[in-house]
Design a protein around this motif. Structure first.
Motif: not given
Length: 288
Positions: A178-203
């Protein structure tokens, strides 16, 4: 007569099938010498043409970013249908659509081709999940705003950085990144998109952070919405990744794989939900 793999050249005079065992790309092609071109991947399941609009939209956006001509959707659709017909029948076919700036010193005509071959079998990894490390991409999340020539949101042929990141993951004993930015954000994989879930919210991270628009991610959002979950694009802090209830990396051919280890730390995995998600993605690919 069927064959595998199938290579089709899209030329001004028409679509031509060529021998994949013979050389087809000139050594002076900008795609070969500079990675100066764009591509798109399409997953074909059971020989059925999937919806193409989102993929063509992304291919055209990449072409615009590189100042390449816009694609002829009808010709690419015809070539895709021809590749399915010409290829040996297989359950899953991985098709690459590629276009470069053409021959250095030539007349400016782009080089365009389609490659169809059997997809790798990702059944096991869809069930087991992947171990992932976070790696710094080296740019701030807003770098593309002031420097569009970085092509951060384009799907271009220069994938050396992505391949190097995967090798680094392997050296660290992991499967993916999972690539991250220099300002601390999670971005994407080299060949994929990132999807996360917390409770009933998917981002997922939004494209404004300099990542590729995820076509499979969009389909995944529709799945989660059908299960009553809320979906949204939002900044995702890299330091918070370990606190989510689930992480997935999604892509057209591999589909959805759960992250079960993140930077050496075990992560929760919802095996049932992941299996349902992959069934949904497969059905979506057969929908036409």
């Amino acid at each position: 007569m069927t064959s595998s793999p199938v290579v089709l050249l899209l030329e001004p005079s028409g679509i031509r099938k060529v021998d994949p065992r013979e050389p087809q790309l000139a050594v002076t092609d900008w795609g070969a010498t500079r990675g100066d071109g764009v591509f798109e991947s399409v997953s074909i399941i059971d020989g059925r043409m999937p919806p193409l609009d989102a993929r063509f939209d992304r291919l055209e956006a990449s072409a615009r970013a590189l100042d390449l001509p816009l694609i002829d959707r009808a010709r690419w659709t015809e070539a895709l249908a021809m590749s399915i017909e010409e290829h040996d029948p297989v359950e899953r076919l991985a098709v690459t659509l590629a276009m470069t700036r053409g021959i250095e010193g030539g007349d400016g005509t782009p080089t365009a081709w389609l490659l169809a071959r059997p997809a790798r079998d990702f059944t096991g990894i869809r069930r087991s999940g992947v171990s992932v490390v976070t790696l710094d991409r080296g740019y701030a999340s807003d770098a593309a705003d002031g420097a569009p020539w970085l092509l951060l949101g384009a799907k271009h042929l220069s994938y050396a950085t992505n391949a190097a990141a995967l090798r680094e993951a392997s050296r660290r004993g992991a499967d993916d990144v999972i690539f991250t930015s220099t300002d601390g954000l999670a971005l994407e994989g080299p060949t994929s998109s990132l999807v996360v879930r917390r409770g009933d919210v998917v981002e997922s991270p939004g494209v404004e952070s300099g990542i590729l628009a995820g076509t499979t991610q969009a389909t995944a959002f529709r799945f989660f919405e059908s299960r009553g979950l809320r979906t949204r694009f939002a900044p995702i802090r890299a330091r918070d990744l370990a606190d989510y209830d689930a992480l997935w990396l999604v892509s057209s051919v591999r589909q959805a794989v759960a992250v079960h280890i993140l930077d050496g730390r075990s992560m929760p995995v919802d095996e049932e939900l992941t299996a349902e998600l992959n069934d949904w993605l497969a059905r979506a690919a057969r929908s036409e």
